[in-house]
Motif scaffolding. Structure first.
Motif, PDB file in Angstrom:
ATOM      1  N   SER A 519       0.817  -1.220   0.000  1.00 10.37           N
ATOM      2  CA  SER A 519       0.000   0.000   0.000  1.00 10.37           C
ATOM      3  C   SER A 519       0.844   1.260   0.000  1.00 10.37           C
ATOM      4  N   ALA A 520       2.064   1.195   0.565  1.00 13.15           N
ATOM      5  CA  ALA A 520       2.924   2.383   0.602  1.00 13.15           C
ATOM      6  C   ALA A 520       3.602   2.633  -0.745  1.00 13.15           C
ATOM      7  N   PRO A 524      -2.680   5.240  -5.339  1.00  9.15           N
ATOM      8  CA  PRO A 524      -3.864   5.230  -4.477  1.00  9.15           C
ATOM      9  C   PRO A 524      -4.999   4.384  -5.051  1.00  9.15           C
ATOM     10  N   ASN A 569      -3.867  15.548  -0.396  1.00  6.07           N
ATOM     11  CA  ASN A 569      -3.325  14.438   0.379  1.00  6.07           C
ATOM     12  C   ASN A 569      -4.323  13.887   1.386  1.00  6.07           C
ATOM     13  N   LYS A 572      -6.106  11.363  -0.555  1.00  5.73           N
ATOM     14  CA  LYS A 572      -5.259  10.185  -0.755  1.00  5.73           C
ATOM     15  C   LYS A 572      -5.281   9.283   0.474  1.00  5.73           C
ATOM     16  N   MET A 573      -5.224   9.896   1.658  1.00  2.00           N
ATOM     17  CA  MET A 573      -5.268   9.108   2.896  1.00  2.00           C
ATOM     18  C   MET A 573      -6.596   8.374   3.020  1.00  2.00           C
ATOM     19  N   ALA A 576      -6.498   5.526   0.363  1.00  2.00           N
ATOM     20  CA  ALA A 576      -5.497   4.471   0.500  1.00  2.00           C
ATOM     21  C   ALA A 576      -5.488   3.814   1.871  1.00  2.00           C
ATOM     22  N   VAL A 577      -5.856   4.562   2.926  1.00  2.00           N
ATOM     23  CA  VAL A 577      -5.735   4.046   4.292  1.00  2.00           C
ATOM     24  C   VAL A 577      -7.087   3.755   4.920  1.00  2.00           C
ATOM     25  N   TYR A 659       0.391  13.042   6.664  1.00  2.00           N
ATOM     26  CA  TYR A 659       0.269  12.236   5.448  1.00  2.00           C
ATOM     27  C   TYR A 659       1.288  11.104   5.438  1.00  2.00           C
ATOM     28  N   GLU A 661       0.913   6.909   3.969  1.00  2.00           N
ATOM     29  CA  GLU A 661      -0.012   5.872   3.521  1.00  2.00           C
ATOM     30  C   GLU A 661       0.345   4.477   4.037  1.00  2.00           C
ATOM     31  N   TYR A 666      -0.481   3.176  10.650  1.00  2.00           N
ATOM     32  CA  TYR A 666      -1.718   3.870  11.008  1.00  2.00           C
ATOM     33  C   TYR A 666      -2.525   3.028  11.995  1.00  2.00           C
TER      34      TYR A 666
END
Length: 679
Positions: A519-520, A524, A569, A572-573, A576-577, A659, A661, A666
């Motif tokens: 994922s990193a 995205p 961003n 994006k978070m 993606a997260v 930010y 990912e 997280y």
């Protein structure tokens, strides 16, 4: 010497210290008048390197646009709209799906006005949005307060203003003050899910707004985990370089040289250790040179700049081709010959240092691609110390064997002999560099909106790369510099098994599986054209006090999400997260999620004048202004996204996050906060 070391230590400490408050744009305003009734309110802005300020008239679906607002005016009338001047850049933005216009380095905004009375007063402000490729500023205001004698009066404008004054007087007689209409007193702040939330009294609200900057700082370590990761990455890179054909065969020869030329074994060990320390000094010096040449902001700008990411990608492809045997990257042989000659002519520590320097030159064909990859990768940290820390790890790994084998010469007998396995190691590194080259190309693809490397395309290429790596390790095909009779041994078999398993693991990602392990690196989730996986998270509250009251009633911790409608961003978070099943479950069920939009244009019932953290007087006009002030006042930060976990008294449960990912980190962040809350 001590003074020099003290100075170096102070410089190193200074490099580690990073201020949280960002102030990348400096604006000045002035009123430009002449001999006519027209004048210009001019805003001149200087923009820090790597940042950009958005232009005017971008639309409601875009980021924060530059706009002009009036609090009070008398004897003056606006002419037209706010006009941008300067070198405007237009670029397609993949996240917003539209072309965005912005300025870099400098910008000028101009609002034309007309004077309608002999004297004039105007209290107005410019509002603008600024971002870099990592974070965004909240909507920022620049005051423009002017008053004085008018150089001339426009007759028609004076008549129109008198008519407007008559209308305002009529509204006031009717019981509705026009200033209240402008301030938005007739509107209420819309808050999701706030109808059932209990109300807090003034004392409780004041307590929730109490600054917790010092408490938050206690959780934040002065040296981030990313620097430890960089050191470990450098260490791994050094150990890999150690086993390449250019380095490993040199170790026994060098150690034997020290042992044979010194009858005293202690002196031989001392010289071998000095040799290892010299290696560390040489490579750390390389990292320092890169750091001092570019600096933290420049490294960050390079890491997020589309053109440089394309160059990084091509550089890694060239390194990969070199490891595959297409050619060798070498330094001029005259360099190493001259250094070697100098080492023979000198003695003592200088002679040993020159020998170490010779090693760094003759081994460049193997170490160069690894060092280049390491320096390119750590540039994304945007930290001035990152290249130095990376080179320190690399050099330590490279230096350890020389000192170790000098202390224990018998270990040389059991060390693996040089052979074809070293070429196999180079090919494996080539495949890895090829895979990471796609990561840098992905950054450029997202910046320009080409859509040539969306998530499924990226994953398909990675599946192909790691499948080919597995097949190579199994001996299905060879490269030019491999032995013709190369056979797969047991370690290669297990590496092949791991590589093929990793390739199979990524296959469900073609249909939208989250794939936490990559994922990193992968683009995205929102770039995925075909996605069977849906797991969205929505905030329960968009009001701080209402959300905190509900969390206290339910006995749950709070996650504050400082965000913005125009924050790239932040999206994006969320894509993606927050789409990860475990993260979504935590946010939906274990926490009360409060999203505070710092660019929310909903007017406050009453304007509020506050003293900001820098001592200046500011007027809060909108809901977004209020949340932006909360972030600065309570948490000492002004960039988004920012995530903070709080208990029911408004105290931090752990450090903040921005930010990043990395889903696993997280999740750790959320678990630590929940554990501390339960304690």
């Amino acid at each position: 010497m001590r003074k020099a070391m003290s100075l170096a230590l102070l410089l190193l400490v200074a490099m580690f210290c990073n201020a949280q408050m960002a102030d990348p744009v400096k604006f000045k305003s002035h009123l430009k008048t002449g001999s006519t009734a027209e004048a210009e309110i001019v805003f001149n802005g200087k923009i820090a390197h790597g940042w950009h300020v958005y232009s005017t008239n971008l639309g409601s679906d875009g980021p924060i646009e530059a706009s002009f607002h009036v609090d009070k005016k008398d004897g003056v009338e606006l002419v037209g709209k706010l006009t941008p001047r300067g070198h405007e850049i237009s670029m397609m933005d993949n996240m917003f799906g539209m072309k965005l216009r912005f300025f870099e380095n400098s910008v000028q905004f101009v609002q034309k006005v007309k004077f309608t009375k002999p004297t004039y007063t105007i209290k107005a402000y410019l509002e603008y949005g600024a971002c870099n490729d990592e974070m965004c500023m909240p909507p920022t205001q620049v005051n423009a307060h002017f008053s004085g004698k008018s150089p001339a009066i426009d007759g028609k404008a004076a008549a129109d203003e008198k008519s407007a004054d008559d209308v305002a007087e009529t509204l006031k007689v009717g019981g509705l003050d026009s200033s209240m209409v402008k301030a938005g007193a007739v509107d209420s702040v819309a808050v999701a899910d706030s109808a059932a939330a209990p109300q807090l009294d003034n004392a409780e609200v004041q307590k929730l707004w109490t600054p917790v900057i010092k408490e938050l700082a206690k959780f934040d370590k002065p040296v981030s985990n990313s620097l430890l990761y960089i050191f470990l990455a450098g260490l791994v890179g050094g150990f890999l370089a150690l086993f390449t054909p250019c380095v490993w065969p040199i170790i026994p020869m060098t150690v034997s040289f020290f042992l044979k030329r010194n009858k005293d074994r202690k002196k031989a060990i001392r010289e071998a250790i000095t040799y290892g320390v010299s290696i560390v000094v040489i490579y750390v010096a390389l990292g320092l040179i890169v750091s001092l040449l570019f600096g933290a902001s420049a490294l960050n700008a390079l890491s997020t700049n589309a053109i440089f990411n394309i160059l990084f990608c091509l550089l890694l492809v060239v390194f990969a081709a070199s490891f595959f045997g297409a050619f060798e990257i070498t330094l001029p042989s005259s360099w190493s010959n001259k250094i070697d000659q100098k080492s023979d002519e000198t003695s003592g520590v200088l002679s040993i240092f020159l020998m170490a320097f010779t090693l760094s030159l003759v081994s460049f064909s193997c170490t160069g691609p690894i060092i280049g990859f390491l320096l390119v990768a750590v540039a994304s940290e945007g930290s001035i110390v990152a290249p130095t820390i990376g080179m320190l790890g690399f050099a330590v790994a490279l230096a350890i064997p020389f000192a170790l084998f000098a202390m224990f010469p018998t270990l040389l007998k059991s060390a693996p002999k040089s052979g074809g396995w070293m070429n196999v190691l180079k090919v494996v590194l080539g495949f890895i560099e090829l895979a990471f080259a796609l990561k840098f190309l992905s950054v450029a693809d997202l910046a320009y909106g080409w859509h040539i490397l969306d998530r499924e395309t990226f994953l398909a290429l990675w599946i192909a790369i790691f499948s080919l790596l597995g097949l190579y390790l199994l001996g299905i095909f060879n490269f030019p510099h491999d032995d013709e009779n190369r056979r797969t041994n047991v370690p290669q078999f297990f590496l092949a098994l791991g590589s093929l398993a990793f390739a199979f693991y990524m296959i469900p990602g073609l249909w939208g599986a989250p794939l936490k392990a990559v994922s990193a690196f992968a683009p995205p989730m929102n770039t995925q054209d075909f996605n069977l996986y849906k797991n969205e998270v929505h905030p329960r509250f968009k009001d701080f006090e209402a959300g905190m009251a509900a969390a206290r009633l339910e006995g749950k911790p709070v996650m504050i999400d400082f965000t913005g409608f125009g924050c790239v961003n932040c999206r994006k978070m969320e894509a993606a997260v927050w789409t990860d099943a475990k993260v979504a479950d935590m946010l939906n069920n274990k926490y009360v999620l409060i999203s505070l939009y710092v660019d929310d244009k909903t007017p406050l019932p009453e304007q509020i004048t506050v003293t900001d953290t820098d001592g200046t007087q500011r007027t809060l006009r909108t809901v977004g202004d209020k949340w932006s002030y909360l972030q600065r006042h309570k948490f000492g930060s002004n960039t988004q996204p920012m995530y903070i976990l709080l208990d029911n008294e408004g105290k931090p449960l752990t450090g903040s996050r921005s930010y990043d990912e990395d889903i696993n980190e997280y999740m750790d962040f959320l678990k630590v906060g929940l554990d501390n809350y339960n304690k």
